[in-house]
Design a protein around this motif. Structure first.
Motif, PDB file in Angstrom:
ATOM      1  N   ALA A  83       0.880  -1.246  -0.004  1.00 24.94           N
ATOM      2  CA  ALA A  83      -0.068  -0.176   0.050  1.00 24.94           C
ATOM      3  C   ALA A  83       0.897   1.323   0.031  1.00 24.94           C
ATOM      4  CB  ALA A  83      -1.003  -0.094   1.151  1.00 24.94           C
ATOM      5  N   GLN A  84       2.165   1.322   0.154  1.00 28.36           N
ATOM      6  CA  GLN A  84       3.045   2.135   0.462  1.00 28.36           C
ATOM      7  C   GLN A  84       3.039   3.253  -0.533  1.00 28.36           C
ATOM      8  OE1 GLN A  84       4.563   3.402   3.847  1.00 28.36           O
ATOM      9  NE2 GLN A  84       2.743   1.793   4.109  1.00 28.36           N
ATOM     10  N   SER A  85       3.251   2.618  -1.825  1.00 33.85           N
ATOM     11  CA  SER A  85       3.240   3.649  -2.784  1.00 33.85           C
ATOM     12  C   SER A  85       2.020   4.251  -3.240  1.00 33.85           C
ATOM     13  CB  SER A  85       3.821   2.733  -4.219  1.00 33.85           C
ATOM     14  OG  SER A  85       3.995   3.657  -5.205  1.00 33.85           O
ATOM     15  N   ARG A  86       1.159   3.652  -3.032  1.00 34.04           N
ATOM     16  CA  ARG A  86      -0.314   4.134  -3.251  1.00 34.04           C
ATOM     17  C   ARG A  86      -0.609   5.227  -2.389  1.00 34.04           C
ATOM     18  NH1 ARG A  86      -1.857   2.121  -7.692  1.00 34.04           N
ATOM     19  NH2 ARG A  86      -1.832  -0.081  -8.197  1.00 34.04           N
ATOM     20  N   LEU A  87      -0.512   4.991  -1.122  1.00 35.02           N
ATOM     21  CA  LEU A  87      -0.511   5.857   0.017  1.00 35.02           C
ATOM     22  C   LEU A  87       0.263   7.328  -0.335  1.00 35.02           C
ATOM     23  CD1 LEU A  87      -1.036   3.627   3.139  1.00 35.02           C
ATOM     24  CD2 LEU A  87      -2.773   4.785   2.008  1.00 35.02           C
ATOM     25  N   LEU A  88       1.560   6.694  -0.455  1.00 35.23           N
ATOM     26  CA  LEU A  88       2.202   8.091  -0.776  1.00 35.23           C
ATOM     27  C   LEU A  88       1.853   8.905  -1.946  1.00 35.23           C
ATOM     28  CD1 LEU A  88       5.013   9.857   0.086  1.00 35.23           C
ATOM     29  CD2 LEU A  88       6.031   8.299  -1.797  1.00 35.23           C
ATOM     30  N   ALA A  89       1.325   8.378  -2.881  1.00 36.24           N
ATOM     31  CA  ALA A  89       0.746   9.240  -4.164  1.00 36.24           C
ATOM     32  C   ALA A  89      -0.394   9.837  -3.886  1.00 36.24           C
ATOM     33  CB  ALA A  89       0.475   7.973  -5.596  1.00 36.24           C
ATOM     34  N   PHE A  90      -1.219   9.264  -2.929  1.00 39.29           N
ATOM     35  CA  PHE A  90      -2.725   9.668  -2.582  1.00 39.29           C
ATOM     36  C   PHE A  90      -2.266  10.992  -1.621  1.00 39.29           C
ATOM     37  CE2 PHE A  90      -5.409  10.267   0.905  1.00 39.29           C
ATOM     38  CZ  PHE A  90      -6.647   9.882   0.272  1.00 39.29           C
ATOM     39  N   LEU A  91      -1.226  10.928  -0.844  1.00 35.53           N
ATOM     40  CA  LEU A  91      -0.846  12.154  -0.195  1.00 35.53           C
ATOM     41  C   LEU A  91      -0.235  13.280  -0.970  1.00 35.53           C
ATOM     42  CD1 LEU A  91       0.204  10.171   3.101  1.00 35.53           C
ATOM     43  CD2 LEU A  91      -1.605  11.444   2.810  1.00 35.53           C
ATOM     44  N   GLY A  94       1.076  18.231  -2.435  1.00 39.29           N
ATOM     45  CA  GLY A  94       1.899  19.025  -3.495  1.00 39.29           C
ATOM     46  C   GLY A  94       3.459  19.018  -2.893  1.00 39.29           C
ATOM     47  N   SER A  95       3.588  18.483  -1.805  1.00 37.65           N
ATOM     48  CA  SER A  95       4.903  18.610  -1.122  1.00 37.65           C
ATOM     49  C   SER A  95       5.288  17.192  -0.822  1.00 37.65           C
ATOM     50  CB  SER A  95       5.171  19.372   0.020  1.00 37.65           C
ATOM     51  OG  SER A  95       6.124  19.234   0.874  1.00 37.65           O
ATOM     52  N   HIS A  96       6.525  16.719  -1.440  1.00 36.40           N
ATOM     53  CA  HIS A  96       7.231  15.420  -1.160  1.00 36.40           C
ATOM     54  C   HIS A  96       7.486  15.227   0.301  1.00 36.40           C
ATOM     55  CE1 HIS A  96       9.916  11.953  -1.429  1.00 36.40           C
ATOM     56  NE2 HIS A  96       9.207  11.945  -2.390  1.00 36.40           N
ATOM     57  N   ASP A  97       7.969  16.420   0.946  1.00 38.35           N
ATOM     58  CA  ASP A  97       8.231  16.163   2.274  1.00 38.35           C
ATOM     59  C   ASP A  97       7.280  15.899   3.253  1.00 38.35           C
ATOM     60  OD1 ASP A  97      10.998  16.744   1.353  1.00 38.35           O
ATOM     61  OD2 ASP A  97      11.198  18.424   2.687  1.00 38.35           O
ATOM     62  N   GLN A  98       6.178  16.797   3.045  1.00 44.31           N
ATOM     63  CA  GLN A  98       5.072  16.684   3.681  1.00 44.31           C
ATOM     64  C   GLN A  98       4.253  15.356   3.563  1.00 44.31           C
ATOM     65  OE1 GLN A  98       2.484  20.178   3.148  1.00 44.31           O
ATOM     66  NE2 GLN A  98       4.175  21.475   4.042  1.00 44.31           N
ATOM     67  N   ALA A  99       4.192  14.829   2.247  1.00 45.93           N
ATOM     68  CA  ALA A  99       3.526  13.477   1.944  1.00 45.93           C
ATOM     69  C   ALA A  99       4.308  12.529   2.856  1.00 45.93           C
ATOM     70  CB  ALA A  99       3.577  13.346   0.471  1.00 45.93           C
ATOM     71  N   GLN A 100       5.523  12.394   2.701  1.00 43.99           N
ATOM     72  CA  GLN A 100       6.355  11.508   3.735  1.00 43.99           C
ATOM     73  C   GLN A 100       5.990  11.497   5.121  1.00 43.99           C
ATOM     74  OE1 GLN A 100       8.077   9.030   3.080  1.00 43.99           O
ATOM     75  NE2 GLN A 100       8.754   9.174   0.849  1.00 43.99           N
ATOM     76  N   GLU A 101       5.952  12.691   5.849  1.00 44.67           N
ATOM     77  CA  GLU A 101       5.523  13.204   7.141  1.00 44.67           C
ATOM     78  C   GLU A 101       4.248  12.412   7.424  1.00 44.67           C
ATOM     79  OE1 GLU A 101       6.910  17.039   7.591  1.00 44.67           O
ATOM     80  OE2 GLU A 101       5.400  17.405   9.267  1.00 44.67           O
ATOM     81  N   VAL A 102       3.222  12.716   6.504  1.00 44.31           N
ATOM     82  CA  VAL A 102       1.853  12.212   6.644  1.00 44.31           C
ATOM     83  C   VAL A 102       2.031  10.673   6.710  1.00 44.31           C
ATOM     84  CG1 VAL A 102      -0.468  12.374   6.070  1.00 44.31           C
ATOM     85  CG2 VAL A 102       0.943  14.417   6.223  1.00 44.31           C
TER      86      VAL A 102
END
Lengths: 584, 181
Positions: free
Chosen positions: B21-29, B34-42
């Motif tokens: 699920a990780q890749s899909r969740l990361l893309a979802f976020l 609109g921020s890679h850092d913030q998406a990783q954080e969430v």
């Protein structure tokens, strides 16, 4: 340019920006451009989503793009400690014994993931995700001491932080404008350099000094008592307990003597110091780094340090500092009806919501007994105020506290729980709540204190939350048992704090997580007597440990709340109140 | 009293589901932030909640749907916590993108889209397939790939961009009738 050419141009530009977004290297200006393009065109939105979907699908197909970034956030800080290669069966020994199956399950879950994905993690260390592993946020992150680097805001360069055993010396308490995303409110800082492109950050040092640092600029943090402004702008507020804090600038050192002051260092290294309150000792440094000449600066004095001419030049006061210390707002804790219902259903004997007062009493939501009253009465509405649905304590020279009107009978004869929300103004050693025997005659005679601890003779993180249980309570400064949180609270942020005494142990939960459990010796668990509760200070003696900040939703139960009940209470407020309209 | 003594049924299958699920969740976020850092954080927070609440997941139900529901929650929590000026996307843009995303890429079309994409990857040149493997299978950064191949990071990034564009076209052309994505 016609409309379709314009549209095509935007999509082309989007195509240039998206790889940067995926790789995490977009500059702030490019990010702003991305937002503008997406806002102007639905075609751009479709393309944006399609592009990221392909990226996601590629990651899914091969899996490594799907590395699990193990949740190392600090609210599982105990998990971190346990996520070492220890046989799982052993984890339930020692103080961990007796912990709930639920929590144990979370630990086991994380360990399982670590094992299954160990290979992926190796990749992760060199991959794009690895660059962001020290991104942190909120209280969870304040408790996270694993961060290894301080990152440059604009260029993504990293300044190595010193060894992990260096103490945390400051915490980020406020962010304004765009700064690097690793720097979230609650992030603890070790000695090292902060480089800001734009925006500003407000830091609270463990000594109590508060610095607002505005970019562009660089600030070296040396210790809880010293920093060097290389360029940029700093406003400093240094309370009495941090007196002696030193802020260096090129060719100068400013030793605080109990004051507020601003320092600007321009790109050429020329410094200006302005005292807005109190006084400082300003030193012009010689080539050997020692004081060449020094001058006492008083309030409203502004001076330029000219390193070239080795002189101090008096200027007209009223320089415009770009940095500014901002007081914490009076934000309301977003309590929902569901939260209130859930607390009532859990049947506390006392539940104070601080929504209002009647005849100078703050009512107990559960009964007509055990309301809270101010002591002394004249402190109510002065240093103890009800506002925005919570109680605000203001630190003063005089004693002031809230005390329950009556006693809780036989509280310590079995398990009990104390739950509340708090938003401290600072990390000064301060007692939020104390439980005292009815017969008490001095401040050292209590069964419980829940407090923020900094600069004590005990071993704990500065700014940690302490739950002390001392049974029997009659011994003046006698032995008690402590449960310290493995991290710190964050000034200006709401925290959910629950102290639980079970039949055999004491627990402290922060923001829905059980963060420490300590076994109680059999003869230190329970005892007879009636007790009353004091909020806002340790009370009466010269060393009052006054709490400064807000408290809300105090509930006391004559039973031990379970781990899941505590988590549920936290989540109702933390997650079920999330409406997009509240975000913007 | 609720949920006392609840045990997490940690199975290899559950861990695998979380991994997948990780890749899909990361893309979802990422799409919504609109921020890679913030998406990783969430994403870290989402993983935290998924682990903590694993016992709430009912075997046999849709793991991705459950994970997305938690991701939505965490996203809202994150956005609320952040000051407005730290958020990249304003709320109206996030809502617009979220709504469009759900129309364009419904969860039920994932399997078909992945199959089509797999077919499209086979049509790429061996060099391009190798580059994708390095980027996505080995999770190498663009910088690391560039260092190994004696090219600039910009050149690698541009090549990857062109490959993604090729794949987007290929997937669109081979989209089965009736599937929106």
């Amino acid at each position: 340019m016609n409309e379709s050419a314009d549209q095509s141009g935007k999509l082309d530009r989007l195509g240039e920006l998206l790889p940067g977004l995926i790789d995490g290297v977009l500059l702030p200006a490019e990010t702003e451009e991305l937002v503008q393009i997406l806002r102007q065109s639905s075609d751009a939105q479709s393309y944006y989503l399609t592009y990221l979907q392909i990226h996601s699908d590629l990651g899914s197909i091969w899996g490594a793009g799907a590395t699990v970034d193990i949740p190392l956030a600090g609210n599982l800080v105990q998990t971190l400690e346990l996520a070492k290669p220890v046989p799982i069966a052993n984890l339930r020994q020692g103080w961990f014994a007796g912990m709930s199956d639920h929590f144990f399950g979370v630990v086991a879950c994380l360990i399982g993931i670590i094992i299954v994905l160990s290979v992926a993690v190796v990749f992760l260390l060199s991959g794009p995700i690895g660059d962001y592993r020290d991104s942190v946020m909120s209280l969870a992150d304040a408790m996270d001491s694993r961060a290894g680097k301080l990152k440059d805001d604009a260029a993504g360069r990293a300044t190595e932080r010193k060894a992990a055993w260096d103490p945390d010396v400051a915490v980020v308490v406020r962010i304004d404008g765009t700064v690097s995303s690793w720097m979230a409110v609650g992030h603890r800082l070790k000695p090292g350099r902060i480089v800001l492109g734009n925006g500003s950050v407000q830091l609270e040092f463990m000594s109590g000094a508060v610095l607002a640092f505005a970019g562009p600029g660089e600030l070296d943090i040396h210790s809880k008592d010293a920093a060097t402004l290389i360029s940029g702008s700093v406003s400093a507020h240094v309370p009495e307990r941090a007196r002696g804090f030193v802020l260096n600038a090129p060719d100068a050192a400013i030793v605080d003597l109990g004051t507020e002051f601003n320092v600007n260092v321009d790109p050429n290294g020329v410094s200006e110091v302005e005292v807005t309150s109190g006084e400082v000792e300003l030193s012009l440094l010689g080539n050997d780094g020692n004081t060449l000449t020094s001058q006492r600066l008083h309030e409203s004095t502004r001076m330029r340090v000219d390193g070239f001419d080795r002189s101090l030049v008096l200027l007209d006061s009223g320089g415009s500092a770009t940095s500014k210390i901002v007081a914490f707002d009076d934000s309301r804790l977003p309590v929902t009806d569901q939260y209130v219902d859930e607390i009532v259903r859990a049947e506390p004997i006392l539940y104070c919501r601080f929504e209002g007062s009647r005849d100078a009493l703050i009512p107990n939501h559960m009964s007509d007994r055990l309301a809270l009253r101010a002591d002394p009465p004249e402190s109510f509405h002065n240093s103890i105020r009800l506002s925005s649905g919570h109680v605000q304590f203001i630190r003063t020279e005089a004693s002031r506290s809230l005390v329950i009107d009556g006693v809780i009978e036989d509280l310590n004869e079995g398990p009990y729980s104390i739950e509340f929300w708090m938003k401290p103004d600072d990390l000064q050693h301060a007692t939020c709540l104390g439980v005292f025997p009815e017969s008490r005659t001095d401040a050292g005679s209590f069964i419980n204190v829940i407090e923020i601890v900094t600069d004590t003779f005990m071993i704990h993180d500065p700014g940690a939350i302490r739950f002390l249980h001392r049974s029997p309570p009659g011994e003046l400064f006698g032995q008690g048992t402590n449960a310290f949180t493995p991290g710190i609270c964050v000034p200006g942020q709401w925290h959910h704090v629950v102290a639980v005494k079970t039949n055999h142990a004491m627990e402290i939960h922060v923001n829905g997580q059980l963060v420490r459990q300590v076994e109680l010796k059999e003869d230190k668990r329970h005892g007879p007597g009636h007790f009353y509760v004091v909020l806002g200070q340790l009370r009466d003696d010269w060393h009052r440990r006054q709490f400064s900040g807000a408290l809300d939703e105090l509930a006391i139960y004559k039973r031990a709340l379970t781990v899941s009940e505590v988590a549920q209470h936290f989540e109702i407020i933390a997650f079920e109140n999330q409406q997009p309209t509240l975000t913007e | 009293m609720r949920e006392q003594n609840t045990k997490i049924e940690l199975t290899p299958q559950w861990v695998l589901q979380l991994t997948e699920a990780q890749s899909r969740l990361l893309a979802f976020l990422l799409k919504r932030l609109g921020s890679h850092d913030q998406a990783q954080e969430v994403l870290q927070e989402v993983n935290l909640v998924l682990c903590r609440d694993a016992y709430k997941f009912e075997e046999g139900t849709d793991f991705m749907a459950w994970a997305f529901a938690i991701a939505r929650f965490q996203l809202m929590a994150f956005r609320k916590r952040q000051s407005r000026d730290r958020l990249v996307f304003p709320v109206d843009l996030t809502e617009s993108l979220a709504s469009l995303d759900e129309k364009m890429f419904p969860v039920e079309a994932n399997a078909q889209r992945t199959k089509t994409l797999n077919d499209c990857i086979q049509k790429l040149s061996p060099e391009h397939r190798t580059l994708l493997l390095r980027r996505y299978a080995e999770a190498s950064s663009v910088k690391a790939i560039a260092a190994d191949s004696d090219k600039t990071a910009n050149a690698i990034s541009l090549t990857l961009h062109r490959i993604r564009e090729q794949l987007i076209k290929c997937v669109a052309m081979n989209k089965p009738t009736g599937v929106d994505a």
